[in-house]
Design a protein around this motif. Sequence first.
Motif, PDB file in Angstrom:
ATOM      1  N   GLN A  97       0.852  -1.184   0.000  1.00 47.72           N
ATOM      2  CA  GLN A  97       0.000   0.000   0.000  1.00 47.72           C
ATOM      3  C   GLN A  97       0.890   1.237   0.000  1.00 47.72           C
ATOM      4  O   GLN A  97       2.073   1.172   0.381  1.00 47.72           O
ATOM      5  CB  GLN A  97      -0.909  -0.001   1.237  1.00 47.72           C
ATOM      6  CG  GLN A  97      -1.892   1.143   1.357  1.00 47.72           C
ATOM      7  CD  GLN A  97      -2.829   1.240   0.173  1.00 47.72           C
ATOM      8  OE1 GLN A  97      -2.424   1.712  -0.892  1.00 47.72           O
ATOM      9  NE2 GLN A  97      -4.081   0.810   0.340  1.00 47.72           N
ATOM     10  N   ALA A 151       7.051  -5.182  -9.059  1.00 49.16           N
ATOM     11  CA  ALA A 151       5.621  -5.230  -9.380  1.00 49.16           C
ATOM     12  C   ALA A 151       4.889  -4.079  -8.698  1.00 49.16           C
ATOM     13  O   ALA A 151       4.021  -3.431  -9.307  1.00 49.16           O
ATOM     14  CB  ALA A 151       5.029  -6.571  -8.944  1.00 49.16           C
ATOM     15  N   ALA A 152       5.239  -3.824  -7.437  1.00 52.40           N
ATOM     16  CA  ALA A 152       4.610  -2.723  -6.713  1.00 52.40           C
ATOM     17  C   ALA A 152       4.964  -1.379  -7.349  1.00 52.40           C
ATOM     18  O   ALA A 152       4.123  -0.477  -7.422  1.00 52.40           O
ATOM     19  CB  ALA A 152       5.044  -2.751  -5.248  1.00 52.40           C
ATOM     20  N   PHE A 154       5.657  -0.812 -10.545  1.00 51.68           N
ATOM     21  CA  PHE A 154       4.860  -0.676 -11.766  1.00 51.68           C
ATOM     22  C   PHE A 154       3.420  -0.295 -11.433  1.00 51.68           C
ATOM     23  O   PHE A 154       2.813   0.528 -12.116  1.00 51.68           O
ATOM     24  CB  PHE A 154       4.879  -1.992 -12.555  1.00 51.68           C
ATOM     25  CG  PHE A 154       6.015  -2.106 -13.530  1.00 51.68           C
ATOM     26  CD1 PHE A 154       5.866  -1.674 -14.833  1.00 51.68           C
ATOM     27  CD2 PHE A 154       7.226  -2.650 -13.144  1.00 51.68           C
ATOM     28  CE1 PHE A 154       6.920  -1.784 -15.740  1.00 51.68           C
ATOM     29  CE2 PHE A 154       8.281  -2.770 -14.038  1.00 51.68           C
ATOM     30  CZ  PHE A 154       8.130  -2.331 -15.345  1.00 51.68           C
ATOM     31  N   ALA A 155       2.882  -0.896 -10.380  1.00 52.32           N
ATOM     32  CA  ALA A 155       1.475  -0.674 -10.040  1.00 52.32           C
ATOM     33  C   ALA A 155       1.227   0.690  -9.422  1.00 52.32           C
ATOM     34  O   ALA A 155       0.114   1.223  -9.535  1.00 52.32           O
ATOM     35  CB  ALA A 155       0.992  -1.757  -9.072  1.00 52.32           C
ATOM     36  N   ALA A 156       2.234   1.268  -8.784  1.00 48.19           N
ATOM     37  CA  ALA A 156       2.022   2.525  -8.063  1.00 48.19           C
ATOM     38  C   ALA A 156       2.932   3.647  -8.565  1.00 48.19           C
ATOM     39  O   ALA A 156       2.465   4.624  -9.151  1.00 48.19           O
ATOM     40  CB  ALA A 156       2.229   2.304  -6.562  1.00 48.19           C
ATOM     41  N   VAL A 159       2.788   4.351 -12.341  1.00 45.53           N
ATOM     42  CA  VAL A 159       1.472   4.880 -12.701  1.00 45.53           C
ATOM     43  C   VAL A 159       1.417   6.382 -12.427  1.00 45.53           C
ATOM     44  O   VAL A 159       0.921   7.160 -13.245  1.00 45.53           O
ATOM     45  CB  VAL A 159       0.360   4.139 -11.943  1.00 45.53           C
ATOM     46  CG1 VAL A 159      -0.970   4.886 -12.065  1.00 45.53           C
ATOM     47  CG2 VAL A 159       0.201   2.722 -12.489  1.00 45.53           C
ATOM     48  N   VAL A 194      -8.777   1.730 -13.841  1.00 47.02           N
ATOM     49  CA  VAL A 194      -8.294   0.871 -12.758  1.00 47.02           C
ATOM     50  C   VAL A 194      -9.398  -0.070 -12.297  1.00 47.02           C
ATOM     51  O   VAL A 194      -9.150  -1.256 -12.033  1.00 47.02           O
ATOM     52  CB  VAL A 194      -7.774   1.729 -11.584  1.00 47.02           C
ATOM     53  CG1 VAL A 194      -7.491   0.869 -10.360  1.00 47.02           C
ATOM     54  CG2 VAL A 194      -6.501   2.470 -12.000  1.00 47.02           C
ATOM     55  N   TRP A 197      -9.683  -2.830 -14.845  1.00 47.41           N
ATOM     56  CA  TRP A 197      -8.553  -3.758 -14.716  1.00 47.41           C
ATOM     57  C   TRP A 197      -8.737  -4.672 -13.513  1.00 47.41           C
ATOM     58  O   TRP A 197      -8.527  -5.888 -13.602  1.00 47.41           O
ATOM     59  CB  TRP A 197      -7.247  -2.967 -14.584  1.00 47.41           C
ATOM     60  CG  TRP A 197      -6.129  -3.791 -14.013  1.00 47.41           C
ATOM     61  CD1 TRP A 197      -5.421  -4.768 -14.664  1.00 47.41           C
ATOM     62  CD2 TRP A 197      -5.637  -3.738 -12.681  1.00 47.41           C
ATOM     63  NE1 TRP A 197      -4.509  -5.330 -13.800  1.00 47.41           N
ATOM     64  CE2 TRP A 197      -4.615  -4.713 -12.585  1.00 47.41           C
ATOM     65  CE3 TRP A 197      -5.943  -2.966 -11.566  1.00 47.41           C
ATOM     66  CZ2 TRP A 197      -3.901  -4.930 -11.399  1.00 47.41           C
ATOM     67  CZ3 TRP A 197      -5.245  -3.178 -10.393  1.00 47.41           C
ATOM     68  CH2 TRP A 197      -4.238  -4.150 -10.322  1.00 47.41           C
ATOM     69  N   ALA A 198      -9.146  -4.104 -12.364  1.00 48.64           N
ATOM     70  CA  ALA A 198      -9.310  -4.900 -11.151  1.00 48.64           C
ATOM     71  C   ALA A 198     -10.410  -5.944 -11.324  1.00 48.64           C
ATOM     72  O   ALA A 198     -10.308  -7.061 -10.808  1.00 48.64           O
ATOM     73  CB  ALA A 198      -9.625  -3.990  -9.965  1.00 48.64           C
ATOM     74  N   ALA A 202      -6.052  -7.195 -17.194  1.00 55.08           N
ATOM     75  CA  ALA A 202      -5.459  -6.200 -18.084  1.00 55.08           C
ATOM     76  C   ALA A 202      -5.924  -6.337 -19.531  1.00 55.08           C
ATOM     77  O   ALA A 202      -6.329  -5.359 -20.167  1.00 55.08           O
ATOM     78  CB  ALA A 202      -3.932  -6.290 -18.008  1.00 55.08           C
TER      79      ALA A 202
END
Length: 249
Positions: A97, A151-152, A154-156, A159, A194, A197-198, A202
Amino acid sequence: MTPSAASSAPAVTRVSVVGRGRLGSAIAPTLTHAGYTVFGPTGRDEPVGDADVVLLCVPDREIRDAAAAASGHATLIGHTSGATGLDDVDFGLHPLQTFAGGDDPSVFAGIGAAIGGRSPEALTIARSLATALGMHAFEIADADRARYHAAAAFAANFVVTLEGLAERLLREAGPDIDDGDARALLAPLVRRTVENWAARGAASALTGPIARGDDETVARQRAALAPELVPLFDVLADHTRALAAERSR
């Protein structure tokens, strides 16, 4: 609420939190709310409170020194880094988070927590702390921590970088659009994307000219960019084409 741990690990009732940043300042009151006796969060050069567990919420580069300073103050020492291995600590507990400061205890509810331990006992303690904080724990091997943390990112992190570039392009396209206007105009698009996607993944959530095979529009987009953005556009476009190809399989 009384803290509890699995029978294979000693009972943990006292936790010393080291680090007054956003994460340490959120974890300490949440553990207190969960029923633990919490010392801290303590800052740099402040004495570490004796406890069952010392939890380091410090920057990665400070983990080794902080772990050495905490040695002897607890049975087990853990860190909250996502990318750093466990060479200097007994366990890792990384909340998946982002923390903006001033977070209430519910900020941990339902989020993921990457855990690891150098022993079954340490892993059990990491899992019990994650559960007490309201998180869903999943184990990441030491060798895979950097990949997990990427991965985190890329996701946060990435973005946010992309949204910053989107703001810039929208401001350049509309002379009457300022920073706040750009965010307000783009935010509904980002939120819906988002959410799609969730819910769907993707490939299924992908829209736009690349997904439609509209190469002419993509070429016009590319030609409109400042030269320094073209390499990034090309890399993203290539990966988007690969994602679009998954939909036709």
